[in-house]
Design an enzyme around this catalytic site. Sequence first.
Site, PDB file in Angstrom:
ATOM      1  N   GLY A   1      39.948  37.090  34.674  1.00  0.00           N
ATOM      2  CA  GLY A   1      39.134  36.988  33.306  1.00  0.00           C
ATOM      3  C   GLY A   1      38.553  35.715  32.809  1.00  0.00           C
ATOM      4  N   GLY A   2      38.410  34.872  34.054  1.00  0.00           N
ATOM      5  CA  GLY A   2      37.900  33.691  33.846  1.00  0.00           C
ATOM      6  C   GLY A   2      36.641  33.145  33.554  1.00  0.00           C
TER       7      GLY A   2
ATOM      8  N   ASP B   1      36.369  38.270  37.441  1.00  0.00           N
ATOM      9  CA  ASP B   1      35.798  38.509  36.254  1.00  0.00           C
ATOM     10  C   ASP B   1      34.971  39.885  36.589  1.00  0.00           C
ATOM     11  OD1 ASP B   1      34.729  38.962  33.512  1.00  0.00           O
ATOM     12  OD2 ASP B   1      35.392  36.842  33.323  1.00  0.00           O
TER      13      ASP B   1
ATOM     14  N   ASP C   1      38.422  44.139  38.358  1.00  0.00           N
ATOM     15  CA  ASP C   1      38.600  44.693  36.880  1.00  0.00           C
ATOM     16  C   ASP C   1      40.161  44.667  36.773  1.00  0.00           C
ATOM     17  OD1 ASP C   1      39.552  46.346  34.791  1.00  0.00           O
ATOM     18  OD2 ASP C   1      38.200  48.288  35.534  1.00  0.00           O
ATOM     19  N   PHE C   2      40.568  43.901  35.483  1.00  0.00           N
ATOM     20  CA  PHE C   2      41.892  43.752  35.483  1.00  0.00           C
ATOM     21  C   PHE C   2      42.739  44.803  35.258  1.00  0.00           C
ATOM     22  CE2 PHE C   2      40.576  40.959  31.836  1.00  0.00           C
ATOM     23  CZ  PHE C   2      40.653  41.974  30.895  1.00  0.00           C
TER      24      PHE C   2
ATOM     25  N   ARG D   1      43.183  32.852  30.510  1.00  0.00           N
ATOM     26  CA  ARG D   1      43.025  31.998  29.255  1.00  0.00           C
ATOM     27  C   ARG D   1      42.367  32.753  28.380  1.00  0.00           C
ATOM     28  NH1 ARG D   1      41.261  25.914  28.352  1.00  0.00           N
ATOM     29  NH2 ARG D   1      40.269  25.763  26.344  1.00  0.00           N
TER      30      ARG D   1
ATOM     31  N   HIS E   1      44.309  38.014  24.142  1.00  0.00           N
ATOM     32  CA  HIS E   1      44.238  37.924  22.822  1.00  0.00           C
ATOM     33  C   HIS E   1      43.041  38.824  22.292  1.00  0.00           C
ATOM     34  CE1 HIS E   1      40.869  34.674  22.006  1.00  0.00           C
ATOM     35  NE2 HIS E   1      40.582  35.394  22.825  1.00  0.00           N
TER      36      HIS E   1
HETATM   37  C1  LIG Z   1      37.674  35.841  25.903  1.00  0.00           C
HETATM   38  S1  LIG Z   1      36.791  35.671  27.216  1.00  0.00           S
HETATM   39  C2  LIG Z   1      37.873  34.252  28.226  1.00  0.00           C
HETATM   40  C3  LIG Z   1      36.968  34.026  29.509  1.00  0.00           C
HETATM   41  C4  LIG Z   1      37.750  32.532  30.024  1.00  0.00           C
HETATM   42  N1  LIG Z   1      39.061  32.940  30.484  1.00  0.00           N
HETATM   43  C5  LIG Z   1      37.738  31.193  29.042  1.00  0.00           C
HETATM   44  O1  LIG Z   1      38.906  31.164  28.473  1.00  0.00           O
HETATM   45  O2  LIG Z   1      36.583  31.026  28.853  1.00  0.00           O
HETATM   46  C6  LIG Z   1      37.582  37.173  28.107  1.00  0.00           C
HETATM   47  C7  LIG Z   1      37.229  37.361  29.532  1.00  0.00           C
HETATM   48  O3  LIG Z   1      37.651  38.664  29.941  1.00  0.00           O
HETATM   49  C8  LIG Z   1      36.852  39.499  30.990  1.00  0.00           C
HETATM   50  N2  LIG Z   1      37.081  40.949  30.868  1.00  0.00           N
HETATM   51  C9  LIG Z   1      36.947  41.815  29.979  1.00  0.00           C
HETATM   52  N3  LIG Z   1      37.231  42.980  30.523  1.00  0.00           N
HETATM   53  C10 LIG Z   1      37.684  42.620  31.741  1.00  0.00           C
HETATM   54  C11 LIG Z   1      38.123  43.561  32.895  1.00  0.00           C
HETATM   55  N4  LIG Z   1      38.432  44.671  32.599  1.00  0.00           N
HETATM   56  N5  LIG Z   1      38.379  43.082  34.047  1.00  0.00           N
HETATM   57  C12 LIG Z   1      38.223  41.613  34.210  1.00  0.00           C
HETATM   58  N6  LIG Z   1      37.568  40.680  33.122  1.00  0.00           N
HETATM   59  C13 LIG Z   1      37.558  41.299  32.018  1.00  0.00           C
HETATM   60  C14 LIG Z   1      35.371  39.129  30.104  1.00  0.00           C
HETATM   61  O4  LIG Z   1      34.209  39.552  30.838  1.00  0.00           O
HETATM   62  C15 LIG Z   1      35.598  37.645  29.567  1.00  0.00           C
HETATM   63  O5  LIG Z   1      35.057  36.799  30.532  1.00  0.00           O
END
Ligand SMILES: C[S@@+](CC[C@H](N)C(=O)[O-])C[C@H]1O[C@@H](n2cnc3c(N)ncnc32)[C@H](O)[C@@H]1O
Length: 390
Positions: free
Chosen positions: A230-231, A255, A276-277, A292, A296
């Site tokens: 989710g980077g 991501d 997809d995590f 990161r 939350h």
């Molecule tokens: C709050 S953002 C944080 C992004 C990054 N880690 C940062 O600190 O800038 C949350 C991230 O989780 C990703 N995300 C949401 N659902 C997801 C999923 N099911 N699988 C993978 N990534 C996902 C979003 O696309 C987003 O980029």
Amino acid sequence: MNVTETTNLIEVAVAGLPPHDQIKRKERLALLKACEQLKRAIETPFEATQKILFAPHQTAGVRIAVDVKLFDIFATAKETEFYSSELAGKNTVRWLRMFTGMGLLEERPNNKYKASALGLAFASSSPYANAAVFLGKIHEVLAKLPAYLKDTGYRNPVDAFDGPFQSVNATKDHYFTWLQANPEVQRAFNYTMGIPRLSFGEEQWFDFFPVEEKLLSGTSTDTVVLVDIGGGRGHDLREFRDKFHSASGRLILQDLPTVIDDITDQPAGIQLMKHDFFTVQPVKGARAYYLRTVLHDWPDNQARKILEMIRLAMSKDSILLLYEIVVPDAGHSLWAADMDINLMASLAALERTRKQWVDLLDSSGFELKAVWEPKNSALGSGSLLEAVPK
Ligand SMILES: C[S@@+](CC[C@H](N)C(=O)[O-])C[C@H]1O[C@@H](n2cnc3c(N)ncnc32)[C@H](O)[C@@H]1O
């Protein structure tokens, strides 16, 4: 010292101050705190409540300025001053007074205006303009949050698929699903996530975490050093790569497809992976799985599922790294409190205290080993939580 003398002293001090980027971070934060105390001491209830109750008006104004690209005029033109009539397209002239009061514009003689540095922060090229677009959707939910909470008996929203966002938008889609269907806001979200890296002198986690010892010792070119799950656009991995450019090992950015597809500048040395995590983690036995400000975004139910998918992929030498706000039991910042409510409104999620992190990790089969902190924490600072499978 009497009040007039205090005022004079402050005016002299302001005139003699260097620009903010030339003041030591620690000193600047202490000065800001002192200014805040000063304001609180002298503001009348009318002045203080006016700021709170009229904040939505100013937020609406900024969003309109971003939509009509008002500050782009100043950012791209050679002239720095414009007549109000030149800025008056689409009724913006009524907002100019507000922007002047907010310090976004400076009034010049003969009905002219000049953008301040703060105003230029809302030109299209700035990440803060993206933040206005991304947060604009959440402001809609916040406006209706009092009614939502009244209707639901002020219960803490904990269902990511049936919370304030879904109620206000009459949808069953999760916020992230909604984002994927709304590319303008999705893109604004992706760029907004870069703002914490404009850290104004703050350390990144890999400045205060023993990277060499914990992540890089004994690596070969095949070792996966970090999987950033989710980077987003890979802000952290890019900086990590630049700092440890001579280290061997692989860096992987994961991501959702809409986010990965939006990365047009393929970052050298970083492997992009759509993942997809909530599904099986395809990268096994990495040195560290790093998230990161991801957990939350999720209430405990889903956060546990995300952690389970990671735990199953870990080897005995793998560690879990979470960069998150750890809300202190006392003395928390307004920023942490604002973020917490932002997460409630959009995702039925939360910022967690240390106990809440320990409980979440424990119930997901992890043991918290350490919490690593930056030296000078401030607005938006996170902590790095290091955990291992139990
Ligand atoms: C709050 S953002 C944080 C992004 C990054 N880690 C940062 O600190 O800038 C949350 C991230 O989780 C990703 N995300 C949401 N659902 C997801 C999923 N099911 N699988 C993978 N990534 C996902 C979003 O696309 C987003 O980029």
